[in-house]
Design a protein around this motif. Structure first.
Motif, PDB file in Angstrom:
ATOM      1  N   LYS A 123      23.674  22.866  70.031  1.00 31.42           N
ATOM      2  CA  LYS A 123      22.890  21.565  70.977  1.00 31.42           C
ATOM      3  C   LYS A 123      21.466  22.302  72.407  1.00 31.42           C
ATOM      4  N   ILE A 124      20.426  22.568  71.852  1.00 33.46           N
ATOM      5  CA  ILE A 124      19.629  22.835  72.440  1.00 33.46           C
ATOM      6  C   ILE A 124      18.416  21.776  73.151  1.00 33.46           C
ATOM      7  N   VAL A 125      19.159  21.578  74.769  1.00 36.25           N
ATOM      8  CA  VAL A 125      18.247  20.899  75.881  1.00 36.25           C
ATOM      9  C   VAL A 125      17.238  21.297  76.691  1.00 36.25           C
ATOM     10  N   PRO A 126      16.178  21.487  76.854  1.00 39.65           N
ATOM     11  CA  PRO A 126      14.906  21.753  77.658  1.00 39.65           C
ATOM     12  C   PRO A 126      15.514  21.172  79.081  1.00 39.65           C
ATOM     13  N   VAL A 127      15.922  21.585  80.199  1.00 40.01           N
ATOM     14  CA  VAL A 127      15.479  21.228  81.506  1.00 40.01           C
ATOM     15  C   VAL A 127      13.955  20.911  81.289  1.00 40.01           C
ATOM     16  N   GLU A 128      13.322  19.210  81.839  1.00 41.35           N
ATOM     17  CA  GLU A 128      12.245  19.428  82.198  1.00 41.35           C
ATOM     18  C   GLU A 128      11.028  20.116  82.744  1.00 41.35           C
ATOM     19  N   GLY A 129      10.616  20.817  82.939  1.00 39.84           N
ATOM     20  CA  GLY A 129       9.346  21.460  83.735  1.00 39.84           C
ATOM     21  C   GLY A 129       9.812  22.402  84.269  1.00 39.84           C
ATOM     22  N   THR A 130      11.083  22.901  82.922  1.00 41.82           N
ATOM     23  CA  THR A 130      10.877  24.305  83.613  1.00 41.82           C
ATOM     24  C   THR A 130      10.859  24.667  82.245  1.00 41.82           C
ATOM     25  N   THR A 131      11.096  26.219  81.991  1.00 39.83           N
ATOM     26  CA  THR A 131      12.174  27.232  80.413  1.00 39.83           C
ATOM     27  C   THR A 131      13.065  27.371  80.494  1.00 39.83           C
ATOM     28  N   GLU A 132      13.870  26.438  81.216  1.00 42.31           N
ATOM     29  CA  GLU A 132      15.985  26.797  80.866  1.00 42.31           C
ATOM     30  C   GLU A 132      15.875  25.615  79.911  1.00 42.31           C
ATOM     31  N   ARG A 133      17.214  26.055  79.042  1.00 44.92           N
ATOM     32  CA  ARG A 133      17.390  25.502  78.023  1.00 44.92           C
ATOM     33  C   ARG A 133      18.929  25.960  78.517  1.00 44.92           C
ATOM     34  N   GLU A 134      19.678  24.489  78.498  1.00 48.51           N
ATOM     35  CA  GLU A 134      20.764  24.162  78.606  1.00 48.51           C
ATOM     36  C   GLU A 134      21.680  24.298  76.417  1.00 48.51           C
ATOM     37  N   ILE A 135      22.260  25.047  76.266  1.00 54.17           N
ATOM     38  CA  ILE A 135      22.728  26.081  74.876  1.00 54.17           C
ATOM     39  C   ILE A 135      23.987  25.298  74.424  1.00 54.17           C
ATOM     40  N   THR A 136      24.643  24.380  74.291  1.00 52.82           N
ATOM     41  CA  THR A 136      25.991  23.957  73.598  1.00 52.82           C
ATOM     42  C   THR A 136      26.565  24.643  72.468  1.00 52.82           C
ATOM     43  N   LEU A 137      27.695  25.445  72.129  1.00 55.20           N
ATOM     44  CA  LEU A 137      28.444  25.526  70.873  1.00 55.20           C
ATOM     45  C   LEU A 137      29.534  24.135  70.649  1.00 55.20           C
TER      46      LEU A 137
END
Length: 146
Positions: A123-137
């Protein structure tokens, strides 16, 4: 096992993909989930690099399945345009997901009921307003990734 990561650029997402790809074995299936432009194809580029694939990786949105050759085949699928599991099965995907390569399925939410229990969920969730991604396996069978 479930693992969580944060990346802060496309390059870091590709690097994480390389680390993930180094663990993968023939027959592994990764069900990718995330919004439009979340980074599913970006992380696929890293996985492909780890498999020795030198071809340009692009989203298979219009062709549905792209096949790449490396240390083992990579089957990159995009099921966004499908209506559900029946359409997925009618594509003949059994040859891919039960084959001798690695299968990556973008928009897998649409076909998750057709995938084996051993499927790895990414799962890839972008952090709004940034280039950060939270990625879960989730359902990750290989231990820690450093």
């Amino acid at each position: 096992m479930s693992l969580k990561f944060h990346t802060f650029s496309a390059e870091e997402t590709i690097d994480l993909g390389k680390k993930i790809g180094n663990f993968l074995k023939k027959g592994d299936i990764i069900a990718m989930q995330g919004t439009l432009a979340a980074g599913k194809t970006t992380i696929t580029k890293g996985i492909a690099q780890s498999l020795g694939i030198t071809e340009e990786i692009t989203s298979p949105t219009f062709c549905l399945i792209s096949e790449y050759e490396g240390k083992m085949p990579l089957y990159h699928m995009d099921v966004y345009r499908l209506d559900g599991g029946e359409d997925f099965i009618n594509l003949g995907v059994e040859d891919f997901i039960y084959g001798n390569g690695v299968s990556l399925i973008e928009w897998s939410e649409k076909v998750i009921d057709e995938l084996p229990k051993k499927t790895i969920i990414l799962k890839i969730v972008p952090v709004e307003g940034t280039t950060e991604r939270e990625i879960t396996l989730e359902n990750w069978p290989y231990g820690e990734i450093n």
